[in-house]
Design a protein around this motif. Structure first.
Motif, PDB file in Angstrom:
ATOM      1  N   LYS A 100       0.845  -1.199   0.000  1.00  0.00           N
ATOM      2  CA  LYS A 100       0.000   0.000   0.000  1.00  0.00           C
ATOM      3  C   LYS A 100       0.874   1.240   0.000  1.00  0.00           C
ATOM      4  CE  LYS A 100      -3.679   0.113   2.575  1.00  0.00           C
ATOM      5  NZ  LYS A 100      -4.566   0.240   3.761  1.00  0.00           N
ATOM      6  N   VAL A 101       0.567   2.149  -0.935  1.00  0.00           N
ATOM      7  CA  VAL A 101       1.311   3.394  -1.088  1.00  0.00           C
ATOM      8  C   VAL A 101       0.316   4.539  -1.127  1.00  0.00           C
ATOM      9  CG1 VAL A 101       2.924   4.676  -2.555  1.00  0.00           C
ATOM     10  CG2 VAL A 101       3.079   2.183  -2.425  1.00  0.00           C
ATOM     11  N   ALA A 102       0.537   5.558  -0.294  1.00  0.00           N
ATOM     12  CA  ALA A 102      -0.330   6.733  -0.270  1.00  0.00           C
ATOM     13  C   ALA A 102       0.450   7.929  -0.803  1.00  0.00           C
ATOM     14  CB  ALA A 102      -0.815   7.011   1.145  1.00  0.00           C
ATOM     15  N   GLY A 103      -0.239   8.760  -1.540  1.00  0.00           N
ATOM     16  CA  GLY A 103       0.419   9.956  -2.039  1.00  0.00           C
ATOM     17  C   GLY A 103      -0.424  10.646  -3.096  1.00  0.00           C
ATOM     18  N   THR A 104      -0.046  11.894  -3.348  1.00  0.00           N
ATOM     19  CA  THR A 104      -0.735  12.688  -4.366  1.00  0.00           C
ATOM     20  C   THR A 104       0.306  13.362  -5.241  1.00  0.00           C
ATOM     21  OG1 THR A 104      -0.819  14.579  -2.865  1.00  0.00           O
ATOM     22  CG2 THR A 104      -2.752  13.132  -2.884  1.00  0.00           C
ATOM     23  N   GLY A 105      -0.155  13.917  -6.339  1.00  0.00           N
ATOM     24  CA  GLY A 105       0.710  14.694  -7.209  1.00  0.00           C
ATOM     25  C   GLY A 105       1.825  13.873  -7.818  1.00  0.00           C
ATOM     26  N   GLU A 106       3.018  14.443  -7.799  1.00  0.00           N
ATOM     27  CA  GLU A 106       4.185  13.807  -8.430  1.00  0.00           C
ATOM     28  C   GLU A 106       4.549  12.469  -7.808  1.00  0.00           C
ATOM     29  OE1 GLU A 106       5.975  14.480 -11.245  1.00  0.00           O
ATOM     30  OE2 GLU A 106       4.290  15.841 -11.551  1.00  0.00           O
ATOM     31  N   LYS A 107       4.399  12.362  -6.494  1.00  0.00           N
ATOM     32  CA  LYS A 107       4.719  11.082  -5.834  1.00  0.00           C
ATOM     33  C   LYS A 107       3.778   9.981  -6.309  1.00  0.00           C
ATOM     34  CE  LYS A 107       7.323  12.458  -1.869  1.00  0.00           C
ATOM     35  NZ  LYS A 107       7.676  12.144  -0.513  1.00  0.00           N
ATOM     36  N   ALA A 146      11.634  -0.950  -1.166  1.00  0.00           N
ATOM     37  CA  ALA A 146      12.623   0.095  -0.845  1.00  0.00           C
ATOM     38  C   ALA A 146      12.343   1.371  -1.640  1.00  0.00           C
ATOM     39  CB  ALA A 146      14.034  -0.415  -1.119  1.00  0.00           C
ATOM     40  N   LEU A 147      12.012   1.233  -2.913  1.00  0.00           N
ATOM     41  CA  LEU A 147      11.708   2.412  -3.737  1.00  0.00           C
ATOM     42  C   LEU A 147      10.417   3.092  -3.292  1.00  0.00           C
ATOM     43  CD1 LEU A 147      12.703   1.065  -7.256  1.00  0.00           C
ATOM     44  CD2 LEU A 147      13.866   2.862  -5.949  1.00  0.00           C
ATOM     45  N   MET A 148       9.451   2.315  -2.835  1.00  0.00           N
ATOM     46  CA  MET A 148       8.170   2.880  -2.403  1.00  0.00           C
ATOM     47  C   MET A 148       8.271   3.634  -1.079  1.00  0.00           C
ATOM     48  SD  MET A 148       5.823   2.509  -4.630  1.00  0.00           S
ATOM     49  CE  MET A 148       6.639   2.278  -6.191  1.00  0.00           C
ATOM     50  N   ARG A 149       9.314   3.359  -0.288  1.00  0.00           N
ATOM     51  CA  ARG A 149       9.466   4.054   1.002  1.00  0.00           C
ATOM     52  C   ARG A 149       9.468   5.573   0.817  1.00  0.00           C
ATOM     53  NH1 ARG A 149      10.122   0.123   4.536  1.00  0.00           N
ATOM     54  NH2 ARG A 149      11.455  -1.630   4.039  1.00  0.00           N
ATOM     55  N   ASP A 150      10.181   6.054  -0.200  1.00  0.00           N
ATOM     56  CA  ASP A 150      10.255   7.496  -0.453  1.00  0.00           C
ATOM     57  C   ASP A 150       9.005   8.038  -1.137  1.00  0.00           C
ATOM     58  OD1 ASP A 150      12.795   7.622   0.644  1.00  0.00           O
ATOM     59  OD2 ASP A 150      13.796   7.366  -1.288  1.00  0.00           O
ATOM     60  N   LEU A 151       8.146   7.149  -1.618  1.00  0.00           N
ATOM     61  CA  LEU A 151       6.972   7.584  -2.367  1.00  0.00           C
ATOM     62  C   LEU A 151       5.673   7.448  -1.582  1.00  0.00           C
ATOM     63  CD1 LEU A 151       7.939   6.050  -5.822  1.00  0.00           C
ATOM     64  CD2 LEU A 151       8.224   8.417  -5.050  1.00  0.00           C
TER      65      LEU A 151
END
Length: 171
Positions: A100-107, A146-151
């Motif tokens: 599960k990844v939460a975010g808006t815009g560029e992320k 690991a890549l999703m941690r920043d996103l």
């Protein structure tokens, strides 16, 4: 005097057992009693009449410890067969993960772009989050997470490893 330590090895064990209450507890108890760690554990019924299950265990330790685990698993009464896929040679390992990844815009856009590269499939989408389904080798899933941690990584659920020896024959 130097103490020589054997290098730890990672092993994937496929254990075929009677599908009966308590067998998983017996196997976990065998590991616990001896201070061995289980890195991954999966269990599934593999016969039409529900009488046999396959347990896939990923563990690590020096070769002597792995041999001891193998021998002690074979001594358990409901165990039919123990196969060390690592010892047999080339084998395929796969794992399923929900991320599960939460975010808006560029992320949000970047999370979708990375998911496409990894062939992760969105299985749930809201205006603020995604749940991606990803199947593959454990290191592929580790890299994606690991890549999703920043996103905007929120949560990860993993099934554990399932493995089979390559080729036409049954292991």
């Amino acid at each position: 005097m130097k103490i020589k330590h054997e290098a730890e090895e990672r092993h994937v064990l496929a254990v075929t057992v009677d599908n009966e209450a308590g067998i998983l507890a017996k196997i976990a108890g065998l590991f616990t009693a001896r201070g061995y760690n289980i890195d991954s554990l999966t269990v599934a019924d593999i016969t039409e009449n529900h009488s046999v299950s396959r347990i896939t265990i990923v563990t690590h330790g020096p070769p002597a410890q792995i041999d001891q685990i193998h021998a002690q698993l074979e001594r358990l009464v409901p165990v039919h067969k123990v196969i060390d896929l690592t010892e047999l040679g080339p084998h395929v390992e796969r794992e399923l993960a929900l991320i599960k990844v939460a975010g808006t815009g560029e992320k949000r856009v970047e999370a979708l772009r990375v998911a496409e590269i990894f062939r992760a499939r969105p299985v749930d989408t809201t205006t603020e989050s995604f749940i991606f389904e990803l199947t593959g080798a454990p290191d592929k899933i580790d890299s994606f997470v690991a890549l999703m941690r920043d996103l905007g990584l929120v949560e990860v659920g993993r099934t554990g490893i399932v493995g089979m020896i390559r080729g036409a024959s049954e292991a």
